[in-house]
Scaffold this motif. Structure first.
Motif, PDB file in Angstrom:
ATOM      1  N   ALA A   5      -0.438 -12.787 -13.675  1.00 36.73           N
ATOM      2  CA  ALA A   5      -1.564 -13.673 -13.966  1.00 36.73           C
ATOM      3  C   ALA A   5      -2.646 -13.424 -12.916  1.00 36.73           C
ATOM      4  CB  ALA A   5      -1.120 -15.130 -13.926  1.00 36.73           C
ATOM      5  N   PRO A   6      -3.910 -13.363 -13.302  1.00 29.07           N
ATOM      6  CA  PRO A   6      -4.971 -13.134 -12.302  1.00 29.07           C
ATOM      7  C   PRO A   6      -4.889 -14.146 -11.159  1.00 29.07           C
ATOM      8  CG  PRO A   6      -5.854 -12.927 -14.505  1.00 29.07           C
ATOM      9  CD  PRO A   6      -4.446 -13.442 -14.667  1.00 29.07           C
ATOM     10  N   PHE A   7      -5.147 -13.654  -9.960  1.00 26.55           N
ATOM     11  CA  PHE A   7      -5.059 -14.464  -8.744  1.00 26.55           C
ATOM     12  C   PHE A   7      -6.472 -14.843  -8.341  1.00 26.55           C
ATOM     13  CE2 PHE A   7      -4.460 -15.574  -4.365  1.00 26.55           C
ATOM     14  CZ  PHE A   7      -3.138 -15.961  -4.231  1.00 26.55           C
ATOM     15  N   GLU A   8      -6.804 -16.108  -8.485  1.00 25.50           N
ATOM     16  CA  GLU A   8      -8.163 -16.571  -8.195  1.00 25.50           C
ATOM     17  C   GLU A   8      -8.404 -16.669  -6.690  1.00 25.50           C
ATOM     18  OE1 GLU A   8      -8.766 -20.275 -10.140  1.00 25.50           O
ATOM     19  OE2 GLU A   8      -8.010 -19.576 -12.070  1.00 25.50           O
ATOM     20  N   GLY A   9      -9.651 -16.518  -6.298  1.00 25.66           N
ATOM     21  CA  GLY A   9     -10.028 -16.730  -4.908  1.00 25.66           C
ATOM     22  C   GLY A   9      -9.579 -15.595  -4.008  1.00 25.66           C
ATOM     23  N   ASP A  10      -9.354 -15.924  -2.745  1.00 28.85           N
ATOM     24  CA  ASP A  10      -8.983 -14.924  -1.751  1.00 28.85           C
ATOM     25  C   ASP A  10      -7.513 -14.583  -1.826  1.00 28.85           C
ATOM     26  OD1 ASP A  10     -11.547 -14.791  -0.716  1.00 28.85           O
ATOM     27  OD2 ASP A  10     -11.197 -16.429   0.697  1.00 28.85           O
ATOM     28  N   TYR A  11      -7.173 -13.383  -1.376  1.00 31.17           N
ATOM     29  CA  TYR A  11      -5.799 -13.002  -1.114  1.00 31.17           C
ATOM     30  C   TYR A  11      -5.810 -12.061   0.079  1.00 31.17           C
ATOM     31  CZ  TYR A  11      -0.931 -11.673  -1.673  1.00 31.17           C
ATOM     32  OH  TYR A  11       0.406 -11.470  -1.446  1.00 31.17           O
ATOM     33  N   TRP A  12      -4.664 -11.994   0.775  1.00 35.70           N
ATOM     34  CA  TRP A  12      -4.545 -11.182   1.981  1.00 35.70           C
ATOM     35  C   TRP A  12      -5.429 -11.737   3.088  1.00 35.70           C
ATOM     36  CZ3 TRP A  12      -0.236  -9.103   1.946  1.00 35.70           C
ATOM     37  CH2 TRP A  12       0.115  -8.054   2.807  1.00 35.70           C
ATOM     38  N   THR A  13      -5.377 -13.076   3.247  1.00 34.86           N
ATOM     39  CA  THR A  13      -6.125 -13.754   4.298  1.00 34.86           C
ATOM     40  C   THR A  13      -5.297 -13.720   5.573  1.00 34.86           C
ATOM     41  OG1 THR A  13      -6.905 -15.218   2.552  1.00 34.86           O
ATOM     42  CG2 THR A  13      -7.505 -15.804   4.797  1.00 34.86           C
ATOM     43  N   LEU A  14      -5.211 -12.561   6.200  1.00 31.88           N
ATOM     44  CA  LEU A  14      -4.328 -12.394   7.349  1.00 31.88           C
ATOM     45  C   LEU A  14      -4.912 -12.996   8.624  1.00 31.88           C
ATOM     46  CD1 LEU A  14      -3.101  -8.765   6.665  1.00 31.88           C
ATOM     47  CD2 LEU A  14      -2.276 -10.927   5.726  1.00 31.88           C
ATOM     48  N   LEU A  15      -6.223 -13.135   8.674  1.00 29.06           N
ATOM     49  CA  LEU A  15      -6.888 -13.726   9.836  1.00 29.06           C
ATOM     50  C   LEU A  15      -7.610 -14.995   9.404  1.00 29.06           C
ATOM     51  CD1 LEU A  15      -8.439 -10.497  11.423  1.00 29.06           C
ATOM     52  CD2 LEU A  15      -6.342 -11.666  12.125  1.00 29.06           C
ATOM     53  N   ASP A  16      -7.476 -16.051  10.207  1.00 25.65           N
ATOM     54  CA  ASP A  16      -8.170 -17.310   9.962  1.00 25.65           C
ATOM     55  C   ASP A  16      -7.980 -17.863   8.553  1.00 25.65           C
ATOM     56  OD1 ASP A  16      -9.210 -17.315  12.575  1.00 25.65           O
ATOM     57  OD2 ASP A  16     -10.847 -15.981  11.952  1.00 25.65           O
ATOM     58  N   PRO A  17      -6.739 -17.989   8.084  1.00 28.96           N
ATOM     59  CA  PRO A  17      -6.526 -18.591   6.763  1.00 28.96           C
ATOM     60  C   PRO A  17      -6.933 -20.063   6.762  1.00 28.96           C
ATOM     61  CG  PRO A  17      -4.444 -18.389   7.914  1.00 28.96           C
ATOM     62  CD  PRO A  17      -5.469 -17.676   8.757  1.00 28.96           C
ATOM     63  N   LEU A  18      -7.352 -20.560   5.614  1.00 30.94           N
ATOM     64  CA  LEU A  18      -7.810 -21.948   5.487  1.00 30.94           C
ATOM     65  C   LEU A  18      -6.587 -22.850   5.329  1.00 30.94           C
ATOM     66  CD1 LEU A  18     -10.297 -23.840   5.225  1.00 30.94           C
ATOM     67  CD2 LEU A  18     -10.132 -23.512   2.743  1.00 30.94           C
ATOM     68  N   VAL A  19      -6.037 -23.272   6.456  1.00 32.49           N
ATOM     69  CA  VAL A  19      -4.828 -24.093   6.465  1.00 32.49           C
ATOM     70  C   VAL A  19      -5.185 -25.491   6.930  1.00 32.49           C
ATOM     71  CG1 VAL A  19      -2.468 -24.282   7.365  1.00 32.49           C
ATOM     72  CG2 VAL A  19      -3.470 -22.027   6.943  1.00 32.49           C
ATOM     73  N   ALA A  20      -4.404 -26.469   6.469  1.00 30.65           N
ATOM     74  CA  ALA A  20      -4.663 -27.864   6.837  1.00 30.65           C
ATOM     75  C   ALA A  20      -4.730 -28.055   8.340  1.00 30.65           C
ATOM     76  CB  ALA A  20      -3.546 -28.749   6.276  1.00 30.65           C
ATOM     77  N   GLU A  21      -5.623 -28.926   8.763  1.00 33.61           N
ATOM     78  CA  GLU A  21      -5.791 -29.201  10.200  1.00 33.61           C
ATOM     79  C   GLU A  21      -4.616 -30.032  10.714  1.00 33.61           C
ATOM     80  OE1 GLU A  21      -9.553 -31.168  10.467  1.00 33.61           O
ATOM     81  OE2 GLU A  21     -10.613 -29.521   9.491  1.00 33.61           O
TER      82      GLU A  21
END
Length: 256
Positions: A240-256
């Motif tokens: 299935a197509p993967f929306e948005g970013d992938y392979w966010t190895l640096l500075d991923p948008l993770v909960a604070e």
């Protein structure tokens, strides 16, 4: 002189690894090409379950390697690990498009009903927030049941791996139902998983690990990995197509 094949045991974890997909999925493709750049053919074996069979067969040295695993201290007692990951898992919240959702920290989730599927790991901070009483989790035995709770209004959010969630939605729901669901890009957790090689055959494992590390660096620097990632995002492995970013190895948008 041809090199002996690298025998890798793995299991189904669509869309990243799947016997049904082209090249075995994006992660298997990356690994195969990294080894190929160093003259090693790869032979994959797919089986299940992950811990009792895949991990144990590799740990005993019946295969040259297994993928894809987080290189935790416990696992590194039995394996040596590749230097860089071959799979990224992004754990997110799915929600209905007609009910927009915003969050920054786990405290923002208090009082919001969330569907979770038993057996899935949404990250250490998710478990901590749940243990502290911040989360209202409605547990299901299957992801399909979790998404049904979303459609019925029983929950506001579904916690899931982004790619696996897209596959489950495609498998169990109509295109019209799929169109009603989106996800928030902020992650509850962000996991990177590697190829690991058994210590019981340490000399060969170190040889193969080093060859793989060289090969992965080469195919990454050549731009090929970036091209394969775009293929993955476009669904060209059969996923299935993967929306948005992938392979966010640096500075991923993770909960604070």
């Amino acid at each position: 002189m041809p090199r002996d094949p690298v025998r890798i045991i793995t299991g189904e974890w669509a869309p990243y690894i799947s016997e049904a997909f082209r090249e075995g999925g994006i992660s298997c493709h990356i690994v195969r090409e990294a080894f190929a750049s160093q003259g090693y053919p790869v032979e994959y074996t797919w089986t299940m379950p992950w811990i009792e069979r895949i991990y144990e067969l590799a740990r005993r040295g019946e295969y040259d390697a297994t993928m894809a695993w987080r290189a935790t201290p416990v696992r590194l007692e039995h394996f040596v690990s590749s230097a860089e990951p071959v799979m990224e898992n992004r754990y997110v919240f799915f929600h209905l498009r007609e009910r927009p959702f915003e969050w920054h920290r786990f405290a923002d989730l208090k009082g919001i009903p969330i569907a979770g599927t038993r057996g899935f790991n949404y990250g250490d901070r998710f478990r901590k927030a749940d243990a502290e009483g911040l989360l209202d989790i409605h547990w299901s035995d299957t992801t399909q049941a979790s998404f049904l709770k979303l459609f019925s209004g029983e929950v506001r959010l579904v916690a899931h791996d982004q790619g696996v969630g897209h596959e489950d939605l495609r498998a169990h729901f109509s295109p019209a139902e799929n169109a009603r669901i989106t996800y928030h890009p902020r992650m509850t957790d962000h996991h990177l998983s590697n190829v690991i090689f058994p210590r019981v055959q340490l000399e060969r494992s170190l040889l193969l690990r080093d060859a793989f590390d060289r090969g992965l660096a080469e195919v990454t620097q050549s731009g090929e990995v970036a091209r394969w990632i775009e293929d993955f995002k476009g669904g060209r492995y059969g996923n299935a197509p993967f929306e948005g970013d992938y392979w966010t190895l640096l500075d991923p948008l993770v909960a604070e």
